[in-house]
Design a protein around this motif. Structure first.
Motif, PDB file in Angstrom:
ATOM      1  N   GLN A  36     -42.640  29.860 -32.752  1.00 51.05           N
ATOM      2  CA  GLN A  36     -42.672  30.614 -34.009  1.00 51.05           C
ATOM      3  C   GLN A  36     -41.306  30.597 -34.693  1.00 51.05           C
ATOM      4  OE1 GLN A  36     -44.105  34.365 -32.477  1.00 51.05           O
ATOM      5  NE2 GLN A  36     -46.227  33.900 -32.968  1.00 51.05           N
ATOM      6  N   VAL A  37     -40.239  30.644 -33.905  1.00 50.24           N
ATOM      7  CA  VAL A  37     -38.889  30.559 -34.470  1.00 50.24           C
ATOM      8  C   VAL A  37     -38.686  29.157 -35.041  1.00 50.24           C
ATOM      9  CG1 VAL A  37     -36.420  30.538 -33.908  1.00 50.24           C
ATOM     10  CG2 VAL A  37     -37.884  32.343 -32.997  1.00 50.24           C
ATOM     11  N   LYS A  38     -39.149  28.153 -34.298  1.00 52.04           N
ATOM     12  CA  LYS A  38     -38.972  26.756 -34.712  1.00 52.04           C
ATOM     13  C   LYS A  38     -39.669  26.483 -36.049  1.00 52.04           C
ATOM     14  CE  LYS A  38     -38.704  23.309 -31.875  1.00 52.04           C
ATOM     15  NZ  LYS A  38     -38.974  22.332 -30.811  1.00 52.04           N
ATOM     16  N   ASN A  39     -40.907  26.968 -36.205  1.00 56.90           N
ATOM     17  CA  ASN A  39     -41.617  26.668 -37.456  1.00 56.90           C
ATOM     18  C   ASN A  39     -41.392  27.711 -38.545  1.00 56.90           C
ATOM     19  OD1 ASN A  39     -43.477  28.739 -36.948  1.00 56.90           O
ATOM     20  ND2 ASN A  39     -44.883  27.365 -35.887  1.00 56.90           N
ATOM     21  N   GLY A  40     -40.517  28.693 -38.286  1.00 58.42           N
ATOM     22  CA  GLY A  40     -40.102  29.616 -39.336  1.00 58.42           C
ATOM     23  C   GLY A  40     -41.017  30.806 -39.575  1.00 58.42           C
ATOM     24  N   THR A  41     -42.069  30.996 -38.772  1.00 54.41           N
ATOM     25  CA  THR A  41     -42.951  32.150 -38.982  1.00 54.41           C
ATOM     26  C   THR A  41     -42.292  33.441 -38.496  1.00 54.41           C
ATOM     27  OG1 THR A  41     -44.104  31.665 -36.915  1.00 54.41           O
ATOM     28  CG2 THR A  41     -45.137  30.872 -38.940  1.00 54.41           C
ATOM     29  N   VAL A  42     -41.298  33.307 -37.604  1.00 52.74           N
ATOM     30  CA  VAL A  42     -40.557  34.465 -37.115  1.00 52.74           C
ATOM     31  C   VAL A  42     -39.076  34.146 -37.244  1.00 52.74           C
ATOM     32  CG1 VAL A  42     -40.019  35.857 -35.060  1.00 52.74           C
ATOM     33  CG2 VAL A  42     -42.363  35.137 -35.473  1.00 52.74           C
ATOM     34  N   SER A  43     -38.308  35.071 -37.822  1.00 51.93           N
ATOM     35  CA  SER A  43     -36.868  34.835 -37.959  1.00 51.93           C
ATOM     36  C   SER A  43     -36.193  35.009 -36.603  1.00 51.93           C
ATOM     37  CB  SER A  43     -36.261  35.820 -38.962  1.00 51.93           C
ATOM     38  OG  SER A  43     -36.194  37.114 -38.385  1.00 51.93           O
ATOM     39  N   PHE A  44     -34.990  34.482 -36.473  1.00 53.63           N
ATOM     40  CA  PHE A  44     -34.248  34.611 -35.221  1.00 53.63           C
ATOM     41  C   PHE A  44     -34.031  36.088 -34.886  1.00 53.63           C
ATOM     42  CE2 PHE A  44     -30.407  35.114 -32.731  1.00 53.63           C
ATOM     43  CZ  PHE A  44     -30.641  34.246 -31.686  1.00 53.63           C
ATOM     44  N   ASP A  64     -31.739  28.682 -25.398  1.00 55.52           N
ATOM     45  CA  ASP A  64     -33.051  28.110 -25.728  1.00 55.52           C
ATOM     46  C   ASP A  64     -33.593  28.703 -27.026  1.00 55.52           C
ATOM     47  OD1 ASP A  64     -32.955  26.534 -23.483  1.00 55.52           O
ATOM     48  OD2 ASP A  64     -34.257  27.833 -22.275  1.00 55.52           O
ATOM     49  N   LEU A  65     -33.372  30.003 -27.221  1.00 58.60           N
ATOM     50  CA  LEU A  65     -33.839  30.636 -28.460  1.00 58.60           C
ATOM     51  C   LEU A  65     -33.031  30.112 -29.654  1.00 58.60           C
ATOM     52  CD1 LEU A  65     -35.920  32.595 -29.548  1.00 58.60           C
ATOM     53  CD2 LEU A  65     -34.262  34.432 -29.285  1.00 58.60           C
ATOM     54  N   LEU A  66     -31.728  29.926 -29.457  1.00 58.46           N
ATOM     55  CA  LEU A  66     -30.901  29.364 -30.530  1.00 58.46           C
ATOM     56  C   LEU A  66     -31.363  27.950 -30.876  1.00 58.46           C
ATOM     57  CD1 LEU A  66     -27.326  30.505 -29.433  1.00 58.46           C
ATOM     58  CD2 LEU A  66     -28.528  31.196 -31.511  1.00 58.46           C
ATOM     59  N   ARG A  67     -31.631  27.144 -29.840  1.00 58.27           N
ATOM     60  CA  ARG A  67     -32.034  25.756 -30.071  1.00 58.27           C
ATOM     61  C   ARG A  67     -33.417  25.646 -30.709  1.00 58.27           C
ATOM     62  NH1 ARG A  67     -31.336  22.256 -24.997  1.00 58.27           N
ATOM     63  NH2 ARG A  67     -32.282  20.800 -26.431  1.00 58.27           N
ATOM     64  N   ALA A  68     -34.218  26.706 -30.619  1.00 60.79           N
ATOM     65  CA  ALA A  68     -35.538  26.682 -31.253  1.00 60.79           C
ATOM     66  C   ALA A  68     -35.420  26.769 -32.768  1.00 60.79           C
ATOM     67  CB  ALA A  68     -36.388  27.842 -30.725  1.00 60.79           C
ATOM     68  N   MET A  69     -34.252  27.240 -33.244  1.00 59.68           N
ATOM     69  CA  MET A  69     -34.082  27.388 -34.692  1.00 59.68           C
ATOM     70  C   MET A  69     -33.956  26.038 -35.375  1.00 59.68           C
ATOM     71  SD  MET A  69     -31.606  30.624 -35.052  1.00 59.68           S
ATOM     72  CE  MET A  69     -31.552  30.295 -36.780  1.00 59.68           C
ATOM     73  N   PRO A  70     -34.501  25.954 -36.601  1.00 57.81           N
ATOM     74  CA  PRO A  70     -34.345  24.711 -37.358  1.00 57.81           C
ATOM     75  C   PRO A  70     -32.863  24.405 -37.570  1.00 57.81           C
ATOM     76  CG  PRO A  70     -35.914  26.188 -38.428  1.00 57.81           C
ATOM     77  CD  PRO A  70     -35.279  26.948 -37.307  1.00 57.81           C
ATOM     78  N   ARG A  71     -32.498  23.148 -37.457  1.00 57.22           N
ATOM     79  CA  ARG A  71     -31.134  22.663 -37.669  1.00 57.22           C
ATOM     80  C   ARG A  71     -30.110  23.222 -36.684  1.00 57.22           C
ATOM     81  NH1 ARG A  71     -32.946  24.202 -42.376  1.00 57.22           N
ATOM     82  NH2 ARG A  71     -31.340  25.767 -42.747  1.00 57.22           N
ATOM     83  N   VAL A  72     -30.560  23.724 -35.538  1.00 59.60           N
ATOM     84  CA  VAL A  72     -29.618  24.120 -34.487  1.00 59.60           C
ATOM     85  C   VAL A  72     -29.931  23.281 -33.262  1.00 59.60           C
ATOM     86  CG1 VAL A  72     -28.790  25.967 -32.970  1.00 59.60           C
ATOM     87  CG2 VAL A  72     -29.379  26.485 -35.344  1.00 59.60           C
ATOM     88  N   GLY A  73     -29.010  22.407 -32.927  1.00 57.62           N
ATOM     89  CA  GLY A  73     -29.192  21.544 -31.762  1.00 57.62           C
ATOM     90  C   GLY A  73     -28.308  22.021 -30.625  1.00 57.62           C
TER      91      GLY A  73
END
Length: 108
Positions: A36-44, A64-73
């Motif tokens: 959900q964090v990855k696809n933006g339905t839930v904010s970090f 792992d939660l940080l890396r799920a965010m878009p543009r965070v590798g």
């Protein structure tokens, strides 16, 4: 001085099956939150708030939660962890109040 070694409890097959099912449910819940964090339905910040209050979700590793965010590798997540002085293997339930506040400030 150590006492006698602790015996490993013998679980019935029903108890084993129940434990396996519970573990699977927990993994699914954690994977779902990261998705959900990855696809933006839930904010970090929402995900972090949810995880702090939930015993199952609080076992997610912060990185792992940080890396799920878009543009965070890997690199950016590692930098964030170092800047906020969070140990690389820290789970959400191991975060201090100030670390949580700083993560929330960073992503709000």
């Amino acid at each position: 001085m150590k006492g006698p070694p602790m015996a490993i409890p013998q679980l019935s097959s029903a108890q084993l099956e129940s434990a396996r099912e519970a573990a699977t449910q927990a993994r699914r819940a954690r994977a779902e939150l990261k998705e959900q964090v990855k696809n933006g339905t839930v904010s970090f910040t929402d995900a972090l708030g949810r995880a702090v209050g939930d015993d199952t979700l609080s076992r997610i590793k912060v990185i792992d939660l940080l890396r799920a965010m878009p543009r965070v590798g890997v690199t950016r997540a590692t930098e964030i962890m170092e800047n906020l002085q969070i140990a690389p293997n820290r789970r959400i339930r191991g975060l201090g109040r100030h670390q949580i506040d700083r993560l929330n400030e960073l992503f709000s």
